[in-house]
Design an enzyme around this catalytic site. Sequence first.
Site, mmCIF file in Angstrom:
data_model
loop_
_atom_site.group_PDB
_atom_site.id
_atom_site.type_symbol
_atom_site.label_atom_id
_atom_site.label_comp_id
_atom_site.label_asym_id
_atom_site.label_seq_id
_atom_site.Cartn_x
_atom_site.Cartn_y
_atom_site.Cartn_z
ATOM 1 N N ASP A 161 0.840 -1.202 0.000
ATOM 2 C CA ASP A 161 0.000 0.000 0.000
ATOM 3 C C ASP A 161 0.874 1.250 0.000
ATOM 4 O O ASP A 161 0.565 2.235 -0.674
ATOM 5 C CB ASP A 161 -0.931 0.029 1.219
ATOM 6 C CG ASP A 161 -1.652 1.364 1.296
ATOM 7 O OD1 ASP A 161 -2.426 1.650 0.370
ATOM 8 O OD2 ASP A 161 -1.400 2.130 2.240
ATOM 9 N N SER A 183 -6.691 0.308 0.647
ATOM 10 C CA SER A 183 -5.532 1.000 1.224
ATOM 11 C C SER A 183 -5.695 1.128 2.742
ATOM 12 O O SER A 183 -4.803 0.759 3.518
ATOM 13 C CB SER A 183 -5.418 2.381 0.564
ATOM 14 O OG SER A 183 -4.534 3.197 1.259
ATOM 15 N N LYS A 187 -3.985 -1.714 5.986
ATOM 16 C CA LYS A 187 -3.140 -1.244 7.104
ATOM 17 C C LYS A 187 -3.799 -1.551 8.447
ATOM 18 O O LYS A 187 -3.140 -1.966 9.392
ATOM 19 C CB LYS A 187 -2.900 0.272 6.976
ATOM 20 C CG LYS A 187 -1.955 0.616 5.838
ATOM 21 C CD LYS A 187 -1.792 2.103 5.649
ATOM 22 C CE LYS A 187 -3.022 2.734 5.079
ATOM 23 N NZ LYS A 187 -2.850 3.855 4.193
HETATM 24 N N1 URA Z 1 -6.129 7.111 3.462
HETATM 25 C C1 URA Z 1 -5.403 6.024 3.106
HETATM 26 O O1 URA Z 1 -4.652 5.475 3.903
HETATM 27 N N2 URA Z 1 -5.528 5.560 1.842
HETATM 28 C C2 URA Z 1 -6.331 6.118 0.937
HETATM 29 O O2 URA Z 1 -6.408 5.633 -0.178
HETATM 30 C C3 URA Z 1 -7.071 7.250 1.296
HETATM 31 C C4 URA Z 1 -6.947 7.730 2.595
#
Ligand code: URA
Length: 434
Positions: A161, A183, A187
């Site tokens: 990512d 994304s 995480k």
């Molecule tokens: N925050 C993120 O971590 N990823 C995105 O794609 C948008 C906002």
Amino acid sequence: MNTVELITKKRNGQALTEAEIEYLVNGYTAGDIPDYQMSAFLMAVYFNGMDKAETVALTQIMRDSGDVVDLSAIDGIKVDKHSTGGVGDKTTLIVGPIAAACGVPIAKMSGRGLGFTGGTIDKLEAIPGYKTSITEQEFMDQVNSRGISVIGQTGHIAPADKKIYALRDVTGTVENLSLITSSIMSKKLAAGSDAILLDVKCGSGAFMKNQEDAEELASLMVEIGNADGKKTMAMITDMEQPLGNAIGNALEVEEAIDVLKNRGPEDITQLCIALGGMMIYMGEKASSPEEGMQKARTVLEDGSALTKFRDLIEGQGGDPAIIDDPSLMPQAEFCMELKAWEDGYIEAIDAMRIGLASQHTGAGRERKDDVIDMSAGIILCKKRRDHVISGETICKIYGNDIKKVEKALEEVTNSVRISVKKPDDISLIKKIID
Ligand code: URA
């Protein structure tokens, strides 16, 4: 498999298999697929989207591209919170201590700013001595002994990512439902907490400009989180105007302290009680969100949330004296004011433009490797629906470079509208999705 064939398949609107997505993501992360091919693929996704199965696969492949943290050495239900990003959003600095003061272990990995303003980690670095990078063992020990630790996310969490986001940022491919979902959730799922509360922002200062899109994003993220075995909930909250009065790193830490002293601005205080209450409920320290909110109010009133913030700072090597004397944090040399040009009501303070103005002061990064001016930013003296008299100060702009402050003043001027009629109220919390 052939990269060009996969790009063409997505360009033609077809769904990719899990193996095909894995080939692209892992190939790009390993450096075998070049930026120009990944850019073309991302643009094809931007226009043609991904279905749910593709989005789930993309999330899981990115989650597994690095470490999946094991927080089982920390007792209790660990609750994480994530905001999709907004102007003046310093909620982590407040809800973390609120939930921790109610017994919910907070083991939080946060990011740096993605655009307009600094992220939580940038803000914490405004506190002299605060270490945002400590060992995994120190992180676990601190959560077990003090109930809270907030550190920077390591490069080992979802590295796919990290690389893909950086490319999206410079190829106009950020604003896509599947890409944002995968994304964020890759995480969060890798960060090891048992439950996740998502604050999905909606309005001019957010990725999602309208409630319908925000709800779609929130529902998809909640579904993916729950399918992964994490209790996941979302709140859709307003980002038409900045949250609270302060925008900028040291300024936001100071405002967070004010909220923790129970004398902060109304909007951010209410939002933090709602988010904090939900985290307390999700961490099973309250039997309902309402009881969680009541507990959140109590720890703000009795000072125990503030004590937790002090504990957090001390534990991570920061100077807790900033709590009693915020002027120990970096201070700006220059300040300019925007004055009301007529009598009336503040009709709008456009969050996106204020975010840009704050970036101009030096409080946010224009390029990835820019160094943030911790003291720079904006203080709003008036908010939407407030009455103003001609000549009254609407906001103050701080910075150490007068040219940047002047540029920010110009942007701020364009962000404010005054009207004769008091505008209708906009609800701060629009919906809860579980
Ligand atoms: N925050 C993120 O971590 N990823 C995105 O794609 C948008 C906002």
